[in-house]
Design an enzyme around this catalytic site. Structure first.
Site, PDB file in Angstrom:
ATOM      1  N   LYS A  91     -11.075  -2.255  18.756  1.00 46.67           N
ATOM      2  CA  LYS A  91      -9.695  -2.673  19.015  1.00 46.67           C
ATOM      3  C   LYS A  91      -9.262  -2.347  20.457  1.00 46.67           C
ATOM      4  CE  LYS A  91      -8.667  -1.950  14.117  1.00 46.67           C
ATOM      5  NZ  LYS A  91      -7.671  -2.324  13.143  1.00 46.67           N
ATOM      6  N   ASN A 122       0.840  -1.208   0.000  1.00 47.67           N
ATOM      7  CA  ASN A 122       0.000   0.000   0.000  1.00 47.67           C
ATOM      8  C   ASN A 122       0.868   1.248   0.000  1.00 47.67           C
ATOM      9  OD1 ASN A 122       0.549   0.817   2.842  1.00 47.67           O
ATOM     10  ND2 ASN A 122      -0.364  -1.184   3.229  1.00 47.67           N
ATOM     11  N   LYS A 170       7.553 -17.778 -10.682  1.00 47.69           N
ATOM     12  CA  LYS A 170       6.819 -16.653 -11.274  1.00 47.69           C
ATOM     13  C   LYS A 170       5.573 -17.169 -11.992  1.00 47.69           C
ATOM     14  CE  LYS A 170       7.556 -12.893 -14.449  1.00 47.69           C
ATOM     15  NZ  LYS A 170       8.116 -12.656 -15.759  1.00 47.69           N
ATOM     16  N   ASP A 193      -4.555  -6.070   5.298  1.00 50.23           N
ATOM     17  CA  ASP A 193      -5.615  -6.870   5.927  1.00 50.23           C
ATOM     18  C   ASP A 193      -5.740  -8.256   5.289  1.00 50.23           C
ATOM     19  OD1 ASP A 193      -6.345  -4.864   7.709  1.00 50.23           O
ATOM     20  OD2 ASP A 193      -7.645  -3.891   6.231  1.00 50.23           O
ATOM     21  N   PHE A 241      -4.188   4.266  14.611  1.00 53.58           N
ATOM     22  CA  PHE A 241      -4.509   5.333  13.660  1.00 53.58           C
ATOM     23  C   PHE A 241      -5.730   4.915  12.854  1.00 53.58           C
ATOM     24  CE2 PHE A 241      -1.061   8.459  13.553  1.00 53.58           C
ATOM     25  CZ  PHE A 241      -0.200   7.881  14.470  1.00 53.58           C
ATOM     26  N   LYS A 274     -13.509   1.916  15.315  1.00 54.12           N
ATOM     27  CA  LYS A 274     -12.213   1.217  15.389  1.00 54.12           C
ATOM     28  C   LYS A 274     -11.646   1.248  16.807  1.00 54.12           C
ATOM     29  CE  LYS A 274     -10.793   1.637  10.634  1.00 54.12           C
ATOM     30  NZ  LYS A 274     -10.078   2.364   9.619  1.00 54.12           N
TER      31      LYS A 274
HETATM   32  N1  CTP Z   1      -4.130  -2.432  12.046  1.00 54.41           N
HETATM   33  C1  CTP Z   1      -3.781  -3.584  12.700  1.00 54.41           C
HETATM   34  N2  CTP Z   1      -3.860  -4.781  12.051  1.00 54.41           N
HETATM   35  C2  CTP Z   1      -4.314  -4.850  10.799  1.00 54.41           C
HETATM   36  C3  CTP Z   1      -4.710  -3.674  10.135  1.00 54.41           C
HETATM   37  C4  CTP Z   1      -4.617  -2.489  10.793  1.00 54.41           C
HETATM   38  O1  CTP Z   1      -3.380  -3.521  13.860  1.00 54.41           O
HETATM   39  N3  CTP Z   1      -4.389  -6.039  10.201  1.00 54.41           N
HETATM   40  C5  CTP Z   1      -4.016  -1.169  12.770  1.00 54.41           C
HETATM   41  C6  CTP Z   1      -3.341  -0.034  12.005  1.00 54.41           C
HETATM   42  O2  CTP Z   1      -1.947  -0.016  12.241  1.00 54.41           O
HETATM   43  C7  CTP Z   1      -4.027   1.201  12.557  1.00 54.41           C
HETATM   44  C8  CTP Z   1      -5.400   0.705  12.927  1.00 54.41           C
HETATM   45  O3  CTP Z   1      -5.315  -0.712  13.029  1.00 54.41           O
HETATM   46  O4  CTP Z   1      -3.397   1.679  13.714  1.00 54.41           O
HETATM   47  C9  CTP Z   1      -6.443   1.037  11.906  1.00 54.41           C
HETATM   48  O5  CTP Z   1      -6.029   0.621  10.630  1.00 54.41           O
HETATM   49  P1  CTP Z   1      -6.911   0.870   9.335  1.00 54.41           P
HETATM   50  O6  CTP Z   1      -6.210   0.312   8.161  1.00 54.41           O
HETATM   51  O7  CTP Z   1      -7.339   2.310   9.320  1.00 54.41           O
HETATM   52  O8  CTP Z   1      -8.208   0.036   9.690  1.00 54.41           O
HETATM   53  P2  CTP Z   1      -8.622  -1.454   9.532  1.00 54.41           P
HETATM   54  O9  CTP Z   1      -8.862  -1.991  10.907  1.00 54.41           O
HETATM   55  O10 CTP Z   1      -7.658  -2.203   8.670  1.00 54.41           O
HETATM   56  O11 CTP Z   1     -10.019  -1.296   8.814  1.00 54.41           O
HETATM   57  P3  CTP Z   1     -10.347  -0.788   7.315  1.00 54.41           P
HETATM   58  O12 CTP Z   1      -9.156  -1.149   6.470  1.00 54.41           O
HETATM   59  O13 CTP Z   1     -11.582  -1.547   6.987  1.00 54.41           O
HETATM   60  O14 CTP Z   1     -10.578   0.697   7.407  1.00 54.41           O
END
Ligand code: CTP
Length: 393
Positions: free
Chosen positions: A343, A214, A291, A281, A325, A339
């Site tokens: 969490k 990303n 490959k 995720d 974040f 969130k």
């Molecule tokens: N985070 C995490 N583990 C993951 C994905 C995200 O601990 N697998 C943490 C990130 O480091 C951030 C927070 O969760 O501090 C929110 O991440 P974000 O990408 O905004 O949210 P997601 O929980 O992944 O949800 P979405 O992608 O659906 O917005």
């Protein structure tokens, strides 16, 4: 009047320049410090003036260069005493073997060595010299003596030297000196705090040449780790692949699973986990060893869920503070609050990445800190935001 500055609130740095060839790099150091808005005072030794004219440093450092010990007709001020008054940091770069020897033996035979003796704080030395001169027992003994008195050294590097040999003696690069100098000037209010900071993207392999990742640049997490380090915390940065440089303890990872395992190694002892990383995720269900070859049809890539790292540590935490974040493109506050609850976070830093000056790969951010209360912050540098986040601890 000498040293009377109309910029009283700027941090004052005294830069001592001795006569080694590495002083050409000190021009860049001056330029970096001036760009960061420090108030420079410069002393050059007579030998240093043989290499580069003081005028060059006066122009680069936007300041007067001092070097003479004795002035006719000046009786009201004693320069070597005045120059070290009220300074926030004192650095010698390059520090030659000769200067280190004089400093370690209390010899004050010119303006710089006298200023060194007149200063009762810790000086930062950036040695630069021939490798044999550096490894000589006399120089090593002098360095040990200065360290024992509380002075600090930023180690010389291994590389090609002016005498056309390869060895240890190259003065550290200005970009590496500046953070160490800034650390010396920072109040150590986070001493004894163990903080894990994560930063950057993760990388999920598809095959040996392709991956899912990303846009995270890592800048926010690196800024937090840098400020925590400068403020004296026992910081560990765990970083995905980025182009950023770290001066503090850092472990590098690729995938979300690796990131989680690495945090797990340190979590029990930590006081806080700050998750600025953008872990993927999902990961490809199958990782191909070879490959993937092109076929005349669509390719369907199946993904499976990665663990949510913050949720995993919310289930494990005892005394640790968890900070996450929420980078959102819509319904910022609502999504961030969800969130935070889901969490079990102590704080969530919400930012709308569609706003100008916020989000990926910029040096600023516009955030709202949601804890028990809500604090809306204006546009600020990631460094200032890092400090605000660390203040929560
Ligand atoms: N985070 C995490 N583990 C993951 C994905 C995200 O601990 N697998 C943490 C990130 O480091 C951030 C927070 O969760 O501090 C929110 O991440 P974000 O990408 O905004 O949210 P997601 O929980 O992944 O949800 P979405 O992608 O659906 O917005």
């Amino acid at each position: 009047m000498l040293l009377k500055s109309n910029l009283m609130n700027k941090k004052k740095i005294l830069l001592g320049i001795t006569g080694g060839i590495a002083l050409y790099k000190v021009l860049e150091l001056c330029s970096r410090l001036v760009k960061k808005d420090y108030d420079l005072r410069i002393i050059m030794t007579e030998n240093a003036k043989e290499f580069v004219s003081p005028l060059t440093f006066e122009t680069m450092g936007r300041t007067k260069v001092y070097s003479e010990m004795f002035h006719k007709g000046h009786h009201d001020l004693v320069e070597h005493i005045e120059l070290v008054k009220d300074i926030d940091a004192f650095i010698i770069a390059p520090a030659t073997a000769n200067f280190i020897g004089k400093a370690a033996n209390g010899i004050a035979d010119d303006l710089l060595s006298s200023a060194f003796l007149a200063y009762n704080g810790s000086v930062l030395f950036a040695p630069g010299m021939n490798d044999n001169m550096l490894s000589h027992p006399a120089t090593q003994k002098n360095i040990e003596q200065l360290k024992e008195w509380g002075h600090e050294f930023i180690e010389a590097q291994i590389g090609r030297l002016a005498c056309n040999t390869v060895g240890k003696g190259r003065m550290a690069e200005p970009e590496d000196i500046v953070p160490v100098l800034e650390k010396k000037m920072t109040v150590k209010d986070l001493r004894h705090k163990k903080i894990i900071v994560t930063a950057g993207p993760t990388v999920e392999r598809i095959d040996p040449v392709r991956y899912l990742t990303n846009d995270s640049s890592g800048k926010m997490g690196y800024a937090i780790a840098e400020q925590a380090w400068k403020r004296g915390a026992d910081v560990l940065l765990i970083s995905g692949p980025t182009s950023l440089k770290s001066h503090w303890p850092t472990e590098y990872i690729h995938s979300t699973n690796e990131l989680m395992r690495k945090i797990d190694e340190y979590f029990d002892d930590a006081d806080a986990l700050i998750m600025a990383a953008a872990p993927s995720d999902y990961r490809p269900k199958v990782r191909y060893d070879q490959k993937i070859k092109k076929k005349d049809q669509d390719l369907i890539l199946e993904l499976e869920e990665n663990p949510d790292i913050l949720m995993y540590f919310a289930g494990k935490k005892s005394h640790q503070k968890l900070i996450g974040f929420a980078a959102e493109t819509e319904n910022l506050m609502e999504n961030a609050r969800i969130k935070k609850e889901k969490k079990s976070l102590d704080y969530i830093i919400a930012n709308d990445i569609t706003q100008k000056g916020a989000g990926f790969n910029v040096d600023t951010n516009i955030c709202t800190i949601i804890g028990d209360d809500v604090e809306k912050l204006d546009l600020m540098s990631k460094k200032d935001l890092a400090d605000r986040i660390l203040d929560l601890l």
